[in-house]
Design an enzyme around this catalytic site. Structure first.
Site, short mmCIF file in Angstrom:
data_model
loop_
_atom_site.label_atom_id
_atom_site.label_comp_id
_atom_site.label_asym_id
_atom_site.label_seq_id
_atom_site.Cartn_x
_atom_site.Cartn_y
_atom_site.Cartn_z
N HIS A 373 0.92 -1.06 0.06
CA HIS A 373 0.04 0.00 0.09
C HIS A 373 0.92 1.29 -0.06
O HIS A 373 0.17 2.35 0.27
CB HIS A 373 -0.97 -0.01 1.32
CG HIS A 373 -2.10 -0.99 1.16
ND1 HIS A 373 -3.55 -0.50 0.50
CD2 HIS A 373 -2.29 -2.09 1.75
CE1 HIS A 373 -4.09 -1.61 0.61
NE2 HIS A 373 -3.60 -2.55 1.22
N LYS A 564 -8.35 14.12 4.84
CA LYS A 564 -7.65 12.77 4.73
C LYS A 564 -6.36 13.00 5.93
O LYS A 564 -6.24 14.25 6.42
CB LYS A 564 -6.91 12.76 3.56
CG LYS A 564 -6.08 14.14 2.98
CD LYS A 564 -5.44 13.71 1.49
CE LYS A 564 -6.63 13.88 0.56
NZ LYS A 564 -6.95 12.76 -0.17
N ARG A 565 -5.74 12.16 6.20
CA ARG A 565 -4.46 11.99 6.97
C ARG A 565 -3.67 13.10 6.49
O ARG A 565 -3.32 13.29 5.42
CB ARG A 565 -3.67 10.82 6.98
CG ARG A 565 -2.64 10.67 7.78
CD ARG A 565 -2.24 9.13 8.03
NE ARG A 565 -2.13 8.50 6.64
CZ ARG A 565 -0.89 8.44 5.97
NH1 ARG A 565 0.36 8.86 6.59
NH2 ARG A 565 -0.74 7.78 4.98
N LYS A 570 0.70 14.55 1.04
CA LYS A 570 -0.70 14.89 0.43
C LYS A 570 -0.74 16.35 0.27
O LYS A 570 -1.67 16.53 -0.26
CB LYS A 570 -1.64 14.22 1.55
CG LYS A 570 -1.60 12.69 1.83
CD LYS A 570 -2.52 12.12 2.68
CE LYS A 570 -2.41 10.70 2.83
NZ LYS A 570 -2.92 10.14 1.86
N THR A 672 -8.72 6.42 -1.65
CA THR A 672 -10.09 5.88 -1.73
C THR A 672 -10.90 7.01 -1.27
O THR A 672 -12.05 7.14 -1.83
CB THR A 672 -10.40 4.86 -0.81
OG1 THR A 672 -9.86 5.24 0.69
CG2 THR A 672 -9.69 3.55 -0.94
N LYS A 676 -14.74 8.20 -3.11
CA LYS A 676 -16.05 8.64 -2.26
C LYS A 676 -16.70 9.93 -2.88
O LYS A 676 -17.81 9.82 -2.97
CB LYS A 676 -15.80 8.46 -0.87
CG LYS A 676 -15.34 7.28 -0.36
CD LYS A 676 -14.60 7.38 1.02
CE LYS A 676 -14.08 6.12 1.59
NZ LYS A 676 -13.06 6.09 2.80
#
Length: 831
Positions: A373, A564-565, A570, A672, A676
């Site tokens: 992952h 998100k985290r 990111k 993911t 969504k």
């Protein structure tokens, strides 16, 4: 395969099927509320109302789970054991109602009792047994396995404290324990009779068995009891209920009476305390030596208990004969965390059940499958050899033996190449020798998969290129997906109803049917209905944000969301730079090309991740300046959403217009959250990273706001990256950086954000934030222009939902099953 070994006859108590009408629900609900929970005042017992309803539904789940388990046993099915250290479950009540098809019935029953389901739903605590996408993916995949009626059992850990609760104090993240079990967990069923002993420490020794063969055993160990708690996993309206088995750590002897009587009270419970620490907290901070040890304990505890449970079940039905074991089992390792299962299965088969090395290795490498992952090398776990010697000495013996066999195979493939032997060795020979856990997983598995097309490609060409050269057929791709039950049907009822009214109900289990919406994408009447649904969801989101953040979002504005985290790759920081860019333009009176926008950022930073926590502080400081400025009220609003979690996402993604998926290309495995948001009609602004590529291909380039370098360009740029020159050449970027350097957003905290500024200006910045700034701004302006034309925006919104069929976890699981698992769908036995 062999028939069941001699076992006592199994007798089952025949229980009439439970009723699913409103009178049966009322009867069970009131019985649980008054008799089991001992309550009599409805108005003062909201938590007990939830527990009574959960227990009422759990009965119906367990009834189906028993029938499912009997069907699997009677048909002697091949089974997958899914091992994951994370399961980000969230809340279960609404999902259960949907999958059992009991929403209307339960609403009717509660109405007759003068109760509101919405009030009861809010009483459930999130089960936050995961950090983010990895754990949430695991839950989505189990949902799809049950819906597709595939015999899959999930294994994980029952952490007493899940992902920490995040508070924001003066803009800073403050962590609090997440005591998610404080009110109990009514969905679970403790299975004391299936407890397993898990060993640690001690030493390994050899001996001669009765046939004079040299064998090994693990002795003088300190044992811990693994107590299983079963959670039912219902399929969508098909009577199949699979199981998620979570292990809780307990002492084998909880209390030393002699120590207690001698007055040594802490020593009397020391064994209990040490054992229970294993499942006390999700993912301890492994920056310390104690943290490393505890994390390895957690990983081995999961692997050992789960494998022993599987072998127990096999022996119960087949006896201690393993000839056909591999044909009936597959162990899917969800990331590197459970990779110690390779060595543990070898140990159990050889040391406990008497198999020889060759047979044990054949079984192990025929049953283990590994999902990777991450593309971040630092995320591939490595444990010190000395830690293995201390905690798992027998496993270190086995790993050395595996490594010797493996390196001989490498040497035969590349004779005389010492460099590749060093690169591929399971033991990293450095000042501190380390066991490379990802390498163990690859060598011990018959399948290795990435989770998006780009991710899998980069694994084969980069991180695992030598392994791919050795075993090219072992590598494959399985693009992630999310369950449409929770992430559309359940979390977005207004949109679900519109879709069902338009194309029928079958999309819930066949998401490709959403393509039927394409025919309505430019239909003005349908667009009007779509717009009304979006308005409902945006008003709901705005109200929740007013309550959670104290910031008022105007639903007519563009809702720009990144939740998100918090991590540098990111690039929440790039998002903040865009907010500051917009801020300075608006303050100068330059509104050209801009539209009113509300920006929402949310997520948790790992407690030891200083830079990520500083980014959270920056977001909050910028939000404070923006939101207090009356000149900006009609143009820009910013909020940081505290304590982001699964239930928060359920009301966030339906109200989002623009989904921020802006990671540095080549760093995100899949994502993911992007799926969504897309499924719920948001348009995406993003890089060519992870599953963004496949999302853009599915919906079309014109309905995706692309910016930035691709992975190959990013790698090339790193070789000569000069952010100082980029800043100097871009007057607007320079002005943004100057506002940070001048402490405009930290007037009373001078120099607070200097580490962020230094990182942005650093030529070694791996995230290339400055390099992608101008392209990002251009894409944001393109989003402004599109949103200003609501007809075009609605067309894009409809087409995003219509194109999301490929991102269902049902499709993901079908791919796993076709290429790796090879399971036969098996319906539950129906009386």
């Amino acid at each position: 395969m062999n028939n069941r070994s001699t076992q006592p006859d199994e007798r089952f108590i025949s229980i009439p099927k439970l009723g699913n009408d409103s009178s049966a629900i009322i009867s069970d609900f009131t019985r649980y509320f008054s008799c089991t929970l001992g309550r009599d005042q409805i108005s003062s017992s909201p938590q007990y109302l939830f527990q009574a309803l959960a227990l009422t539904l759990r009965d119906r789940l367990i009834e189906r789970a028993n029938r499912t388990r009997h069907a699997y046993a009677n048909h002697r099915v091949r089974q997958v054991c899914y091992l994951s250290l994370e399961y980000l479950i969230g809340r279960s009540l609404e999902d259960t109602l949907l999958n059992l098809g009991l929403q209307d019935t339960v609403n009717q029953a509660l109405d007759e009792l003068g109760l509101q389901l919405a009030d009861i739903l809010e009483q459930e605590n999130d089960a936050g047994l995961g950090n983010g996408g990895l754990g949430r993916l695991a839950v989505c995949l189990l949902d799809s396995c049950a819906t597709l009626q595939l015999p899959v059992i999930g294994y994980g850990l029952r952490y007493e404290y899940g992902m920490f609760r995040q508070n924001i104090q003066e803009g800073h993240q403050v962590e609090e324990p997440d005591a998610w079990l404080r009110d109990g967990h009514p969905w679970e069923l403790c299975r004391h009779e299936l407890a397993q002993r898990v060993e640690f420490g001690g030493r390994s020794e050899h001996y001669l068995d009765s046939a004079g063969q040299k064998r090994w055993r693990w002795v003088d160990t300190h044992d811990v009891l693994a107590l299983p708690y079963d959670l039912p996993v219902p399929g969508y309206r098909n009577d199949t209920v699979n199981t998620l088995r979570l292990w809780s750590a307990n002492a084998t002897d909880k209390f030393d009476l002699d120590e207690f009587n001698a007055g040594s009270y802490p020593e009397a419970v020391a064994a209990k305390t040490a054992a229970e620490a294993i499942t006390l907290v999700l993912y301890p901070n492994d920056a310390s030596e104690n943290g490393k040890e505890l994390r390895l304990r957690q990983q081995y505890f999961l692997a050992s208990a789960s494998l022993k449970d599987t072998l127990r079940r096999w022996i119960h039905y087949n006896g201690p004969v393993f000839d056909h074991f591999a044909a009936q089992h597959c162990f899917q390792l969800n990331d590197t965390h459970p990779s110690i299962a390779v060595a543990e299965l070898m140990r159990l088969l050889m040391d406990v059940h008497g198999l020889g090395w060759d047979k044990a290795w054949e079984i192990t490498t025929s049953t283990m499958a590994y999902t990777n992952h991450t593309l971040l090398p630092e995320a591939l776990e490595r444990w010190p050899v000395r830690l293995f010697e201390q905690l798992l000495p027998r496993h270190l013996d086995i790993i050395y033996a595996i490594n010797a066999w493996f390196l001989s195979e490498v040497a035969s493939r590349w004779p005389g190449d010492q460099a590749i032997l060093k690169r591929l060795s399971l033991i990293e020979e450095a000042h501190e020798p380390m066991v490379r856990m990802a390498y163990l997983a690859i060598v011990g598995s018959f399948s290795v998969n990435g989770v998006a097309e780009l991710h899998s490609k980069l694994l084969c060409e980069g991180l695992f290129r030598d392994f791919h050269a050795l075993w090219p057929k072992r590598f494959n791709n399985k693009t992630n997906g999310v369950t449409p039950r929770r992430w559309l049907a359940s979390c977005n009822p207004p949109l679900s109803e519109l879709i069902t009214d338009t194309i029928g109900p079958d999309w819930v289990t066949d998401l490709e049917r959403l393509r039927g919406l394409q025919a309505y994408a430019t239909d003005r009447g349908f667009q009007s209905r779509w717009a009304k649904v979006r308005a409902i969801n945006k008003h709901r989101l705005a109200e929740r944000l007013r309550q959670e953040c104290g910031v008022v979002f105007e639903p007519s504005m563009l809702f720009d969301v990144q939740v998100k985290r918090i991590h540098e790759y990111k690039r929440q920081l790039l998002n903040v730079l865009h907010i500051i860019y917009r801020y300075q333009r608006l303050k100068s009176g330059d509104h050209e090309g801009l539209i009113p926008r509300c920006v929402l950022i949310g997520g948790k930073a790992a407690p030891g991740y200083t830079m990520a926590k500083l980014i959270i502080k920056l977001v909050n400081n910028v939000a404070k300046v923006v939101n207090r400025d009356p000149d900006l009220h009609d143009w820009l609003r910013v909020a940081f959403l505290p304590n982001y979690r699964v239930s928060t996402m359920e009301w966030t993604c339906p109200g989002t217009d623009l989904s921020e998926q802006i990671s540095t290309a080549g760093k995100e495995a899949s994502g993911t959250g992007n799926m969504k948001f897309m499924m719920n009609g948001a348009l995406t602004i993003g890089t060519l990273d992870g599953a963004n590529i496949e999302i853009r291909d599915a919906v079309g380039a014109e309905h995706f706001f692309l910016f930035g370098m691709d992975a190959e360009q990013a790698e090339t740029t790193r070789k000569h990256y000069d952010p100082q020159s980029i800043i100097a050449a871009d007057s607007e970027l320079k002005a943004v950086i100057q506002l940070l350097e001048n402490d405009h957003f930290s007037l009373f905290e001078t120099g607070l954000f200097r580490p962020i500024i230094d990182a942005l200006r650093n030529p070694a910045d791996p995230w290339l934030t400055v390099a992608d700034f101008r392209s990002y701004i251009d894409a944001q302006l393109a989003a402004d222009a599109r949103f200003a034309n609501q007809t075009q925006w609605l067309t894009g919104s409809i087409l995003n939902t219509a194109a999301s069929g490929g991102f269902s976890s049902d499709r993901t699981i079908a791919d796993y099953n076709r290429d790796i698992w090879r399971l036969n769908p098996t319906a539950a036995l129906v009386d």
